[in-house]
Design a protein around this motif. Structure first.
Motif, PDB file in Angstrom:
ATOM      1  N   THR A  52     -10.090   8.048   2.146  1.00  0.00           N
ATOM      2  CA  THR A  52      -8.505   7.419   1.959  1.00  0.00           C
ATOM      3  C   THR A  52      -7.883   7.408   2.990  1.00  0.00           C
ATOM      4  O   THR A  52      -7.867   8.229   3.834  1.00  0.00           O
ATOM      5  N   PHE A  53      -6.712   6.357   2.830  1.00  0.00           N
ATOM      6  CA  PHE A  53      -5.748   6.413   3.974  1.00  0.00           C
ATOM      7  C   PHE A  53      -4.362   6.235   3.208  1.00  0.00           C
ATOM      8  O   PHE A  53      -4.240   5.452   2.369  1.00  0.00           O
ATOM      9  N   LYS A  54      -3.496   7.110   3.750  1.00  0.00           N
ATOM     10  CA  LYS A  54      -2.097   7.221   3.040  1.00  0.00           C
ATOM     11  C   LYS A  54      -1.182   7.483   3.882  1.00  0.00           C
ATOM     12  O   LYS A  54      -1.335   8.062   5.095  1.00  0.00           O
ATOM     13  N   ARG A  55       0.331   7.537   3.610  1.00  0.00           N
ATOM     14  CA  ARG A  55       1.106   7.981   4.297  1.00  0.00           C
ATOM     15  C   ARG A  55       1.758   9.378   4.028  1.00  0.00           C
ATOM     16  O   ARG A  55       1.443   9.880   2.516  1.00  0.00           O
ATOM     17  N   VAL A  56       2.188  10.010   4.886  1.00  0.00           N
ATOM     18  CA  VAL A  56       2.605  11.490   4.542  1.00  0.00           C
ATOM     19  C   VAL A  56       3.857  11.626   3.486  1.00  0.00           C
ATOM     20  O   VAL A  56       3.577  12.006   2.378  1.00  0.00           O
ATOM     21  N   SER A  57       4.959  10.770   3.637  1.00  0.00           N
ATOM     22  CA  SER A  57       6.113  10.902   2.900  1.00  0.00           C
ATOM     23  C   SER A  57       6.856   9.494   2.455  1.00  0.00           C
ATOM     24  O   SER A  57       7.944   9.568   1.999  1.00  0.00           O
ATOM     25  N   SER A  58       6.285   8.273   2.752  1.00  0.00           N
ATOM     26  CA  SER A  58       6.791   7.257   2.322  1.00  0.00           C
ATOM     27  C   SER A  58       5.750   5.982   2.076  1.00  0.00           C
ATOM     28  O   SER A  58       4.443   6.279   2.219  1.00  0.00           O
ATOM     29  N   THR A  59       5.994   4.749   1.825  1.00  0.00           N
ATOM     30  CA  THR A  59       4.922   3.845   1.385  1.00  0.00           C
ATOM     31  C   THR A  59       4.270   3.572   2.844  1.00  0.00           C
ATOM     32  O   THR A  59       4.670   3.544   3.748  1.00  0.00           O
ATOM     33  N   MET A  60       2.898   3.505   2.468  1.00  0.00           N
ATOM     34  CA  MET A  60       2.156   2.808   3.544  1.00  0.00           C
ATOM     35  C   MET A  60       2.043   1.246   3.725  1.00  0.00           C
ATOM     36  O   MET A  60       1.918   0.609   2.504  1.00  0.00           O
ATOM     37  N   VAL A  61       2.227   0.926   5.024  1.00  0.00           N
ATOM     38  CA  VAL A  61       2.216  -0.638   5.049  1.00  0.00           C
ATOM     39  C   VAL A  61       0.992  -0.675   6.269  1.00  0.00           C
ATOM     40  O   VAL A  61       1.141  -0.312   7.241  1.00  0.00           O
ATOM     41  N   THR A  62       0.227  -1.572   5.589  1.00  0.00           N
ATOM     42  CA  THR A  62      -1.056  -1.865   6.722  1.00  0.00           C
ATOM     43  C   THR A  62      -1.468  -3.159   6.425  1.00  0.00           C
ATOM     44  O   THR A  62      -1.657  -3.670   5.440  1.00  0.00           O
ATOM     45  N   ASP A  63      -2.179  -3.937   7.609  1.00  0.00           N
ATOM     46  CA  ASP A  63      -2.818  -5.147   7.397  1.00  0.00           C
ATOM     47  C   ASP A  63      -4.093  -4.903   7.291  1.00  0.00           C
ATOM     48  O   ASP A  63      -4.769  -3.944   7.773  1.00  0.00           O
ATOM     49  N   VAL A  64      -4.713  -5.604   6.246  1.00  0.00           N
ATOM     50  CA  VAL A  64      -5.978  -5.481   5.991  1.00  0.00           C
ATOM     51  C   VAL A  64      -6.936  -6.860   6.255  1.00  0.00           C
ATOM     52  O   VAL A  64      -6.306  -7.994   6.206  1.00  0.00           O
ATOM     53  N   TYR A  65      -7.844  -6.470   7.011  1.00  0.00           N
ATOM     54  CA  TYR A  65      -8.693  -7.530   7.621  1.00  0.00           C
ATOM     55  C   TYR A  65     -10.270  -7.505   6.922  1.00  0.00           C
ATOM     56  O   TYR A  65     -10.799  -6.308   6.707  1.00  0.00           O
TER      57      TYR A  65
END
Length: 271
Positions: free
Chosen positions: A126-139
């Motif tokens: 799993t990939f998440k942020r600690v305390s806010s929304t995660m924003v990541t580009d997905v390829y």
């Protein structure tokens, strides 16, 4: 045949492990070898088997696993704690029968310039942020697919599709399919932000790359392990060339295992 016993610290598990050890010592065909085993017997539950897998994952081509569950029914464990004698008999009459499952390859590149990590997962990452929304580009296969916004993403193997992936709304995949699954965790979808909003199945000749907008304060897991707290540049997920093998003395069919785990045994008389 060389056998290793990998047990959790529970009282019942320790008792079963001791019984196994004594019977193996007294066997003419078996011996205890924790360094170079051919068979690894996990005593506990699925968490114990995951720990055994990571302990021996540098020798997967030489090892087959066997699971004994000492509590609730485990998904990877085919034997009960009261079946030690039957298991010993199967080990003594072993003919190398096995069944294998796909694994997830994870390559992590760091923004601090340090060496990358190459990891293996039996269930998921799993990939998440600690305390806010995660924003990541997905390829997908190096082609931009979407910019994800939400709590995080879960990337699972077919056998892992019944674990955390199922809890976040992913599909259950038969492990005969050599594929990985990407499932969203609480994605943001409105007039401004848009994601696929459903699980994605990736074939073995493709891969998923995540490149987060914020390199800091991310949480990356590999099964039950937390990856080191370092700034993450990118993560690449793909089906591994390696597989995990289980000794198939009495290995339960996948869909029967799924039914027993989540629905329960249904009598033929029941509608």
């Amino acid at each position: 045949m060389k056998v290793a016993i990998f047990s959790n610290n529970g009282g019942t598990s320790n008792e079963v492990a001791l019984r196994l050890k004594n019977k193996i010592i007294n066997s003419l065909k078996l011996e205890i070898d924790g360094l170079n085993p051919e068979i690894v017997i996990s005593v506990g539950g699925d968490g114990t088997l995951l720990s055994a897998f990571h302990h021996y994952n540098d020798a997967l081509d030489k090892i087959r696993f066997v699971g004994i569950h000492t509590g609730h029914l485990g998904f990877y464990t085919d034997w009960r704690d009261y079946e030690v004698d039957q298991l010993i008999n199967s080990l003594e009459n072993d003919n190398r029968q096995s069944v294998s499952y796909p694994l997830l390859s994870i390559k992590v590149n760091y923004a601090d310039g340090g060496a990358s990590d190459q990891l293996l997962a039996l269930n998921e990452s799993t990939f998440k942020r600690v305390s806010s929304t995660m924003v990541t580009d997905v390829y997908i296969k190096d082609e931009f697919f979407e910019k994800f916004r939400g709590d995080g993403l879960c990337i699972s193997t077919p056998t892992g599709s019944t674990a955390y992936n199922k809890a976040v709304g992913g599909a259950i995949i038969n492990p005969q399919l050599n594929a990985i699954q990407v499932s969203e965790m609480a994605s943001i979808n409105n007039r401004v932000f848009r994601t696929m909003g459903s699980p994605i199945i990736i074939p073995p000749n493709e891969w998923i790359t995540l490149i987060p907008d914020n390199k800091e304060e991310n949480i990356l897991t590999c099964d039950q392990m937390l990856v080191k707290d370092r700034p993450i540049e990118s993560i690449r997920y793909q089906i591994s060339d390696q597989r995990i093998s289980f000794a198939q003395y009495r290995h339960t069919h996948f869909w029967k295992r799924v039914g027993n785990s989540f629905i329960g045994v249904v009598n033929n008389d029941e509608v």
